[in-house]
Design an enzyme around this catalytic site. Structure first.
Site, PDB file in Angstrom:
ATOM      1  CG  HIS A 231      36.970  36.431  37.127  1.00 38.19           C
ATOM      2  ND1 HIS A 231      36.766  37.255  36.118  1.00 38.19           N
ATOM      3  CD2 HIS A 231      36.449  37.115  38.186  1.00 38.19           C
ATOM      4  CE1 HIS A 231      36.114  38.268  36.769  1.00 38.19           C
ATOM      5  NE2 HIS A 231      35.549  38.198  37.872  1.00 38.19           N
ATOM      6  CG  ASP A 294      37.306  39.993  41.059  1.00 37.58           C
ATOM      7  OD1 ASP A 294      37.841  38.742  41.199  1.00 37.58           O
ATOM      8  OD2 ASP A 294      37.234  40.550  39.993  1.00 37.58           O
ATOM      9  CD  GLU A 295      33.771  41.292  38.365  1.00 38.66           C
ATOM     10  OE1 GLU A 295      33.574  42.631  38.171  1.00 38.66           O
ATOM     11  OE2 GLU A 295      34.317  40.825  37.677  1.00 38.66           O
ATOM     12  CB  VAL A 296      32.029  34.391  43.371  1.00 43.67           C
ATOM     13  CG1 VAL A 296      31.362  33.288  43.152  1.00 43.67           C
ATOM     14  CG2 VAL A 296      33.432  34.485  43.609  1.00 43.67           C
TER      15      VAL A 296
END
Lengths: 661, 661
Positions: A231, A294-296
């Site tokens: 992100h 998050d969400e790597v």
């Protein structure tokens, strides 16, 4: 709302008159706290706004005639506000005076909000019912996480949001300040972050300080989030050397999960973060600091030979473990700068110190796992306001439900509370109030009030008056949408569009932007789907009416009255179609509504036929019923990104026409 | 609105598409003016607000693809803005680009406002029609005088008002800062003025400077008014020695004309004023300075032997001449501090220098007298927004009508323009927008646009869309009242109250507070009469419908359609009475509405009977007609401070039933 922990209404009923002579004063050692002083002035302003009475704008010195006497037992530690600061208060209202006692300044703020919401209009004028309240929150962490990256949220909108939060006793503003689509805070050390990563839409450090001060005065902590290592596209526009793949980078305009990721293998990355955190941990005084996590996506790491070599060299078996390595390094830096680190679920990695706090977007299971290991946790799963779910669904989510319910009392203490979360991909400053309110008040009640309070019917009744109360105090969730509806067909009456919208809701979950294909940061959010509330009150009320009718079929008089109302509602929506359709061809913003209208016409016809049959006592055969149900189902699809939310009630009507066994 | 001086719509019709790619740039020597730069940013924000399109928040550098190119021919003199600064601009819109050219920065601001109002929504999307405009104002002084003494108006409300003024091209904010009921600006030399004379409700000097800067950026001059020698009770609370009768004094809470008056015979008065003016003329940079001078009551002067002795000694025959003496002395002080003095009609006294400016609350006659003597003048008579008159009435008032029309062209040049005036006795920050808007836009058009523009039908059509446009740009005249209506019966639908209010208007002129008996500064302004617009659109439309019906009786088809609509309107209002009456007993704020409802029921019955008779082709005898007219007249009285404004149309219906001669 939120309902106090203990309320006792006086018997016989009495009330305290609120008129122009209304005054307020504060005494006790904690009364000089600037938060208390500004809360008194704010309360007087709210009394003026709610009642229109010209009450004095300044608190009184506190003579015997004071209407509301506030007493604050103790001074507080210096700013900033800390997790667990005492919010307990009691409020006694008699026919002649109200007395608010608080252990500490925050309790006074909470009690004043309660007092304001108790003001009601009666045939005799404004008054507060006589009662006795003893109140304190169930959880010490009650927050709102607000994404200011996907769409920038200007300061006045943030201030208004904080004011609303304070009224419903939320106490943490979690400020999501960076993401792929924008870096929103001024860095003096690394100015290319905002200069190249924000389109000029960022908060200066002075503005940040101003907002933190304002939040403090409202009894709200401000916890910043800088999401990393994923992100982070917007960081790389100015500093491509931080990325795991060569640049150049530009601000991401689409929404979704993207590949650009910090390079966790270069020491320069940590030197940068060390300096960056040095600056930002000074700017944000809260003891907690959120680093996302998050969400790597592992793609850049997999494709980079140097990173792969680093992993081999250091015995890191896979990319999740590489993230764990990064997370530990970042945690050390956050800790070095004197803060507790917060991360999303993914941050919970072996070897991470117990001082970190896990915020769960996945659900109670993550929290239970964390709590058993001794980690503090926050629930956000269930509280995602951007999913366009009904308030009742958020209300039903509880930080101590499911896996966390099975924790020992000692372990449960690690569950600090929760946060509503508003991701701004498909929201703009123009409709942010309607995305947040009034649903956020239901979440606030869940986090403040006793766990035993679970009845959605009572919740919705109180939510309606809370919603109006919030608008009197400056929120714009209804006025803002009304203006947006006016935009859809300038010069036309809003009535046909609003009646059309009665039965509609935005589609749920992330279906509006499936595969991230349809929307970018500059796609207009100005169509009907953007201009209606996440949840339709008229549609919910219609479903309740149908339920009531079907549940009381044994009472012919009641059933007949219900059925008459059902038919009247359906016919009003039906005849409104003739009024609203001509607008579709006049306005580019309504052009896509024809399909919705066609499906609505079909649903209404089936429902009206069913209601007529019920009135006449007719029944259908199983195959007739099935044909109608199939037609209803074929019309219950997302069209123009909306759903027709009277369909479930129409189905129940049709099903009741089945031949009795 | 205001209609430009010259507009030519392109043939064949074309339009310039406004989409997310919309950009704006400015070039030419005057483009760097900070007012132009901030206007560009503001315009982009307005485009976003009006359309919901995510247009860039920053102006572009001005490449070929720029949607709107602004060119400003000349730089301007340094701040402050001056009377007569060039506001001329031209605007060319083609199917591919818009070009705005201005002689000087102010013209760019005016042209940008025009461009914004031209944006419309079509079936194809947002666009601006291709056209050519050449525009400049008819009068150089187009103002709003706002009373911030009777009720204090907080800064955010002032800023919003300035924004609205700028959109309709008004260029003078006349800030009425002191009166009997409050002294509203911080004086550092004489701090007891605000400390004892304002209840803590005053503007600090920093706030004043901030507002002046903001007004400057909007192309608006700020002219302060300190009314003297009357209207000064609030000064005497802190400085009783300035008065013509011994103190002590307290802030006046009632409204009207009061006796406390500065002592014009003591030199200390002028020493005080000299110092006071020294401070205030520095704070307010405008070249004009208003010292009021209206409505001086001679009682204190007559009762004071020392003052009477002074008059004898100086050969001053009466009190008006004593005021003339005071006025000359004050004029000398104002002049000494480098300003032109403005005064109300009473300031025109023999011997006063020609540099003063007369603002007339009395009417064109005063202005004509002044202009013949070579004095500049402004018209405010006809533009008093607190009288609750219809927009058409203000629109019909013209600075060059009546006596001024007879002036020579040279003399007419002394008529600089006019000012809307809003006296705040019976208004509060909560409904100020509705008191000002949209009617002020009609006054703005009168002062900007050609004198030949006089058709009220066209004005009302355009006013409706201007009103909506203003709300998209942040004004609250409808949203604010809607919230006030909600307050009247919390939790109830607003529809019955709004429909009831359709036929109502506040009583006109100063009848609400006859003899100053009923209202004080702390009387709540939260009843139905405070929550409805000064002028009812539905009532006006109904009157027009009846006129149309009666004027077209010769066309049976048209007449029959009109009559059907008339009956439908009347019956809807009639059946709504059943919905609204139950609310009256629930709410103290509606309790007094029963009488209004009774009278409305009576008027509706008479009107419906008349409509039925007309439908059936029946006629009444003269005596029957007269009886009905008498009943209608007996119901057309002020009740709960409101009037039932469909009564005149009802009368016309009944009169048409008279036997034909």
């Amino acid at each position: 709302m939120p309902m106090p922990a203990h309320v006792q209404v006086s018997e016989p009923a009495q009330s305290l008159k609120i008129d122009t002579a209304f005054t307020i004063s504060a005494g006790g050692p904690g009364a000089s706290d600037p938060r208390v002083q500004s809360a008194l002035v704010r309360t007087l302003r709210s009394v003026r706004r709610q009642t229109g009475l010209m009450v004095s704008p300044q608190p009184s010195a506190g003579d015997a005639a004071t209407t509301l006497k506030v007493s604050v037992a103790a001074k507080d530690h210096p700013a900033p506000q800390r997790l667990g600061d005492n919010e307990h208060y009691t409020l006694q209202v008699t026919g002649t005076q109200a007395t608010l006692t608080a252990d500490a300044p925050l309790g006074a703020l909470r009690g004043l909000a309660t007092f304001l919401e108790l003001i009601e209009l009666t045939p005799q004028g404004f008054s507060v019912p006589a009662l006795s309240i003893d109140d304190a929150p169930r959880f010490p962490w009650r927050g709102l996480s607000l994404d200011c990256s996907r769409h920038f949220v200007p300061l006045p909108d943030l201030r208004r949001t904080l004011e609303g939060m304070s009224l419903v006793k939320l106490n943490v503003f979690h400020w999501h300040l960076s993401d792929d689509q924008g870096f929103r805070v001024e860095s003096k050390r690394f100015p290319k972050l905002q200069e190249l990563g924000s389109d000029g839409l960022y908060y200066t450090q002075n503005q940040v300080r101003g907002l933190i001060d304002y939040a403090y005065s409202l009894g709200i902590r401000v916890v910043p989030e800088f999401d990393m290592p994923g992100h982070t596209t917007s960081w790389f526009v100015g500093y491509p050397e931080l990325a795991s793949a060569p640049g150049p980078y530009s601000i991401e305009r689409k929404f979704g999960i993207f590949k650009p990721t910090l390079d966790p293998t270069r020491e320069e990355t940590y030197q940068f973060l060390d300096e960056f955190l040095d600056e930002m941990t000074s700017l944000f005084p809260d003891e907690y600091f959120h680093v996302g996590g998050d969400e790597v996506e592992p793609d850049q790491w997999k494709a980079n030979a140097r990173i792969q070599a680093f992993m081999k060299q250091h015995g890191i078996p896979d990319e999740p473990m590489l993230q764990a390595y990064f997370s530990r390094r970042v945690q050390q830096l956050v800790s070095k700068h004197g803060k507790h680190m917060i991360g999303w679920d993914e941050a919970l990695q072996p070897g991470i110190p117990k001082t970190i706090l896990i915020q769960s977007w996945r659900g109670p299971q993550s929290l239970a796992v964390a709590a058993r290991q001794g980690y503090d946790g926050l629930l956000s799963a269930g509280y995602y306001l951007d999913l366009m779910q009904p308030a009742s669904q958020h209300y039903a989510a509880d930080p101590l439900h499911g896996e966390t319910a099975a924790l020992s009392p000692e372990e449960q203490k690690h569950i600090l509370g929760g946060e509503g979360a508003m991701w701004m991909e498909l929201a703009s400053p123009e409709n942010i109030d309607a995305k947040l309110w009034p649903r956020l008040a239901a979440i606030a009640e869940r986090l403040w009030s006793p766990a035993s309070l679970t009845d959605p019917v009572s919740m919705y009744q109180r939510l309606a008056s809370t919603s109006q109360w919030l608008e009197f105090n400056g929120l714009m969730h209804r006025a803002g949408l009304r203006l947006m509806v006016e935009r859809l067909a300038p010069g036309a009456s809003v009535v046909p569009i609003e009646r059309f919208a009665d039965v509609l809701e935005p589609t749920k979950g992330y279906t509006r932007n499936e595969n991230g294909e349809k929307y970018t940061q500059s796609t207009p959010l100005n169509r009907l789907v953007d201009s209606i509330p996440p949840e339709s009150d008229p549609a919910r009320e219609f479903r309740m009416l149908v339920d009531h009718y079907l549940d009381n079929a044994a009472n012919p008089q009641m059933a007949s009255a219900d059925l008459a109302r059902i038919e009247a509602d359906l016919r009003r929506w039906q005849s409104n179609l003739d009024a609203v359709r001509p607008l579709f061809s006049r306005s580019a913003l309504l052009a896509d509504c024809s399909g919705v209208a066609d499906r609505l016409a079909s649903i209404l016809k089936t429902a009206i036929d069913a209601a007529e049959a019920l009135r006449k006592g007719q029944h259908l055969t199983a195959s007739e019923t099935n044909a109608r149900l199939a037609r209803l189902d074929s019309d219950y699809v997302v069209e123009d990104e909306m759903l027709i939310q009277i369909q479930p009630a129409a189905k129940r009507l049709v099903m009741s026409l089945r031949p009795k066994k």
